[in-house]
Design a protein around this motif. Structure first.
Motif, PDB file in Angstrom:
ATOM      1  N   LYS A 277      54.100  42.855  40.441  1.00 45.07           N
ATOM      2  CA  LYS A 277      53.969  41.899  41.541  1.00 45.07           C
ATOM      3  C   LYS A 277      54.056  42.607  42.890  1.00 45.07           C
ATOM      4  O   LYS A 277      53.347  42.278  43.835  1.00 45.07           O
ATOM      5  N   ARG A 278      54.946  43.593  42.965  1.00 46.46           N
ATOM      6  CA  ARG A 278      55.193  44.268  44.234  1.00 46.46           C
ATOM      7  C   ARG A 278      54.083  45.250  44.599  1.00 46.46           C
ATOM      8  O   ARG A 278      53.760  45.429  45.776  1.00 46.46           O
ATOM      9  N   PHE A 279      53.484  45.902  43.590  1.00 51.86           N
ATOM     10  CA  PHE A 279      52.486  46.953  43.856  1.00 51.86           C
ATOM     11  C   PHE A 279      51.206  46.690  43.050  1.00 51.86           C
ATOM     12  O   PHE A 279      50.876  47.431  42.115  1.00 51.86           O
ATOM     13  N   PRO A 280      50.458  45.639  43.417  1.00 48.34           N
ATOM     14  CA  PRO A 280      49.268  45.267  42.642  1.00 48.34           C
ATOM     15  C   PRO A 280      48.148  46.305  42.694  1.00 48.34           C
ATOM     16  O   PRO A 280      47.271  46.303  41.828  1.00 48.34           O
ATOM     17  N   ALA A 281      48.156  47.195  43.676  1.00 54.41           N
ATOM     18  CA  ALA A 281      47.115  48.224  43.762  1.00 54.41           C
ATOM     19  C   ALA A 281      47.384  49.401  42.829  1.00 54.41           C
ATOM     20  O   ALA A 281      46.515  50.260  42.652  1.00 54.41           O
ATOM     21  N   HIS A 282      48.572  49.455  42.249  1.00 53.49           N
ATOM     22  CA  HIS A 282      48.913  50.511  41.295  1.00 53.49           C
ATOM     23  C   HIS A 282      48.781  49.988  39.867  1.00 53.49           C
ATOM     24  O   HIS A 282      49.012  48.805  39.599  1.00 53.49           O
ATOM     25  N   LYS A 283      48.427  50.894  38.965  1.00 54.93           N
ATOM     26  CA  LYS A 283      48.520  50.585  37.537  1.00 54.93           C
ATOM     27  C   LYS A 283      49.936  50.943  37.097  1.00 54.93           C
ATOM     28  O   LYS A 283      50.370  52.096  37.243  1.00 54.93           O
TER      29      LYS A 283
END
Length: 301
Positions: A277-283
């Motif tokens: 949720k916090r880092f949607p651009a990361h896998k």
């Protein structure tokens, strides 16, 4: 000679903070090669995490396998290699070391070299230039290693790690050479002593399985992370969020740009949901220490 084999090599994370070029951890994310003898060499790549623009002659696995065989004055029988990987390229998860170890295993099979585990440690670390990722891919689990001027590797191997790991993989590549380019050429003595002490404490904490201390010293690196942090997406934010969500500690995975957190096993599912949720651009990938190193399975004719 049997006609078909599977080679399975774990990826790895290196350094865990201050264990620069010497501490490696095999991860349960794998490079897999299916090998079938045939009259000509052929490489078939399956999935996204394998290079798409390579020929047989320029293929890393082929060139390393031939190099190893030549050193032992043995020819390699041609084969078809079907290659799939759970390791994204140039992300700090040991994709090149895993390919090198797989190539050594391939040469060992096709050239009947009868390599020992120590041979595989030495050859892979010499090719990589340092023993962190290579030893972790050969042995699995945690490795603490040194390599002398003759290229002989000495490794302490710890198989059981009572923690989970979460990797934060950004959608950007970072070549190791670029990441090494930002590092200073030298440190003054006082700084080097502090950096070395932190590395010693990390190694001792890993052997003692003192996870609170491991986390503290994972985040106390002075050798490389202060200089590489500027190249890493969300470096500070991920450290802070992971700590708040219960991580023991967070560090660069190898040269980056991936970050890795060591977390208690019981918080793993909740931790991953929170980080997604916090880092949607990361896998965000949950994994564990690999239970074994590179394996070769022979089957069929």
């Amino acid at each position: 000679m049997m006609g078909k084999w599977q080679i399975k090599v774990p990826g790895s994370t290196a350094n865990l903070g201050p264990g620069f070029d010497s501490i490696g951890l095999g991860l349960s994310l794998y490079l897999t090669l299916e090998i079938t003898l045939q009259d000509e060499w052929e490489f078939v790549h399956i999935g996204d995490n394998v290079p798409s623009d390579t020929t047989v002659e320029t293929h890393l696995v082929y060139s390393i396998a031939q190099q190893v065989a030549k050193q032992h004055n043995k020819p390699l029988r041609p084969c078809k290699v079907e290659m799939a990987s759970e390791l994204p390229l140039a992300r700090g998860l040991g994709s090149s070391a895993a390919a090198i170890v797989a190539a050594i295993e391939l040469a060992d099979i096709l050239g009947e070299l009868d390599l020992s585990t120590q041979d595989k440690l030495n050859i892979s670390s010499q090719i990589e230039g340092h023993p962190d990722n290579a030893t972790a891919s050969v042995l699995g689990g945690l490795t603490i290693s040194s390599m002398d001027e003759q290229g002989i590797v000495d490794t302490l191997h710890i198989q059981e790690i009572d923690a989970a790991f979460v990797v934060f993989i950004p959608n950007v590549e970072l070549k190791t050479a670029d990441s090494r380019g930002v590092l200073p050429d030298q440190f003054d003595r006082g700084y080097a002593v502090r950096a070395s002490a932190n590395a010693n404490m990390l190694a001792a904490s890993l052997i003692a399985k003192d996870y609170v201390r491991i986390g503290r010293y994972m985040e106390a690196d002075l050798f490389h992370e202060p200089f590489r942090a500027q190249l890493i997406p969300n470096y500070a934010e991920i450290h802070e969020a992971a700590k708040s969500a219960g991580a023991y500690g967070t560090a660069l995975s190898g040269a980056g740009p991936t970050l890795i957190s060591m977390i208690p096993l019981h918080v793993s599912e909740q931790f991953v949901l929170s980080m997604q949720k916090r880092f949607p651009a990361h896998k965000i990938v949950l994994t564990t220490a690999s239970p074994s190193g590179s394996t070769v399975t022979a089957y069929g004719w």
